[in-house]
Design a protein around this motif. Structure first.
Motif, PDB file in Angstrom:
ATOM      1  N   LEU A  30      41.814  43.804  35.335  1.00 40.30           N
ATOM      2  CA  LEU A  30      40.421  43.591  34.965  1.00 40.30           C
ATOM      3  C   LEU A  30      40.384  43.288  33.470  1.00 40.30           C
ATOM      4  N   TYR A  32      38.017  42.438  31.344  1.00 33.39           N
ATOM      5  CA  TYR A  32      36.863  42.725  30.478  1.00 33.39           C
ATOM      6  C   TYR A  32      36.684  41.568  29.493  1.00 33.39           C
ATOM      7  N   VAL A  90      40.512  39.847  37.716  1.00 40.11           N
ATOM      8  CA  VAL A  90      39.070  39.689  37.528  1.00 40.11           C
ATOM      9  C   VAL A  90      38.859  39.151  36.122  1.00 40.11           C
ATOM     10  N   GLU A  92      35.936  37.396  35.430  1.00 36.03           N
ATOM     11  CA  GLU A  92      34.500  37.173  35.271  1.00 36.03           C
ATOM     12  C   GLU A  92      34.057  37.837  33.973  1.00 36.03           C
ATOM     13  N   TRP A 110      28.138  44.066  37.620  1.00 37.07           N
ATOM     14  CA  TRP A 110      29.442  43.462  37.308  1.00 37.07           C
ATOM     15  C   TRP A 110      30.574  44.406  37.667  1.00 37.07           C
ATOM     16  N   THR A 113      31.027  44.889  41.504  1.00 35.38           N
ATOM     17  CA  THR A 113      31.682  43.702  42.067  1.00 35.38           C
ATOM     18  C   THR A 113      33.174  43.722  41.777  1.00 35.38           C
ATOM     19  N   THR A 114      33.516  44.150  40.576  1.00 31.60           N
ATOM     20  CA  THR A 114      34.913  44.264  40.171  1.00 31.60           C
ATOM     21  C   THR A 114      35.665  45.253  41.041  1.00 31.60           C
ATOM     22  N   HIS A 117      36.545  43.851  44.344  1.00 27.97           N
ATOM     23  CA  HIS A 117      37.597  42.843  44.290  1.00 27.97           C
ATOM     24  C   HIS A 117      38.977  43.477  44.168  1.00 27.97           C
TER      25      HIS A 117
END
Length: 236
Positions: A30, A32, A90, A92, A110, A113-114, A117
């Motif tokens: 992730l 960030y 991730v 995004e 957010w 959703t992470t 995933h």
């Protein structure tokens, strides 16, 4: 994480650590991802790539990959190719540029959703730009919240699995060792910490590690010990 940092010395260390921990694990990352800023020279620490005699032996495959990619493309998408094809990512961007009342709700969406995933991953890495912060409600409305990871998100991300969390050490009263001890206490979860101080001071918190992850972390620190990487001697 910002794209302008991709491939710097911090990335060499963090990707090296994750590659050392990841065998037989389903890795999730992730980022960030935060918009590039231009107010400082952060991310320019790539001189290590011109010193293969000093740095390459630590992870030759990774070093050669970064030496090839960094001069031409600096982005998280580019460095993702350094990981196993089964890893999940991730990228995004963290919600930014909102009004204060909107930030908390958008951030929650957010993050949920992470989590969905990365649900199948049993080892996850989070790379907030500045690192850990407390859970005070006002922080979620602050303009810089996108660069931070509150403890509540750490706990959710690491529930039932191991999580590695990046933290950029700050001007903590008492020094960086005291800062790391403070965060280990605040986590209130089993955790160890890897200190990496080449060029700048950063810490990787390894939360909920099993015995295998602990041994792999120790082996990584032993391999990198002559390059300002060490296992934190906790006083918690």
């Amino acid at each position: 994480m910002q794209n302008r940092y991709a491939g710097d010395i911090g990335d060499y260390i963090k990707i090296g650590l994750l590659r050392a921990l990841a065998p037989s694990r389903r890795l999730g990352i992730l980022w960030y991802l935060y918009p590039n800023e231009g107010h400082n020279s952060d991310g320019r620490h790539t001189a290590y790539l011109s010193m293969p005699a000093v740095w390459r032996n630590l992870d030759p495959e990774l070093f050669d990959f970064l030496a090839e990619v960094v001069p031409y493309e600096r982005s998280v998408q580019a460095i993702q190719r350094a990981f196993d094809s089964e890893a999940r990512f991730v990228a995004e961007p963290v919600p930014t540029g909102l009004t204060a009342p909107e930030r908390s709700a958008r951030r929650r969406h957010w993050f949920e959703t992470t989590l969905a995933h990365l649900n199948e991953c049993d080892l996850v890495f989070a790379d907030p730009d500045n690192g850990l912060v407390g859970d005070e409600a006002w922080r979620r409305k602050a303009t810089g919240f996108g660069k931070q990871m509150p403890l509540s998100e750490v706990r959710e991300l690491s529930a039932g699995r191991c999580a590695v969390i990046y933290h950029h050490n700050s001007r903590f009263k008492g020094g960086h060792d005291a800062e790391v001890d403070s965060w280990l206490r605040a986590l209130s979860m089993p955790a160890i910490a890897v200190r990496a101080t080449a060029y700048s001071c950063r810490t990787f918190f390894v939360v909920n590690p099993d015995t295998e992850i602990v041994e792999r972390t120790r082996a990584f620190c032993e391999r990198w010990k002559d390059h300002k990487v060490r296992l934190h001697a906790s006083r918690v």
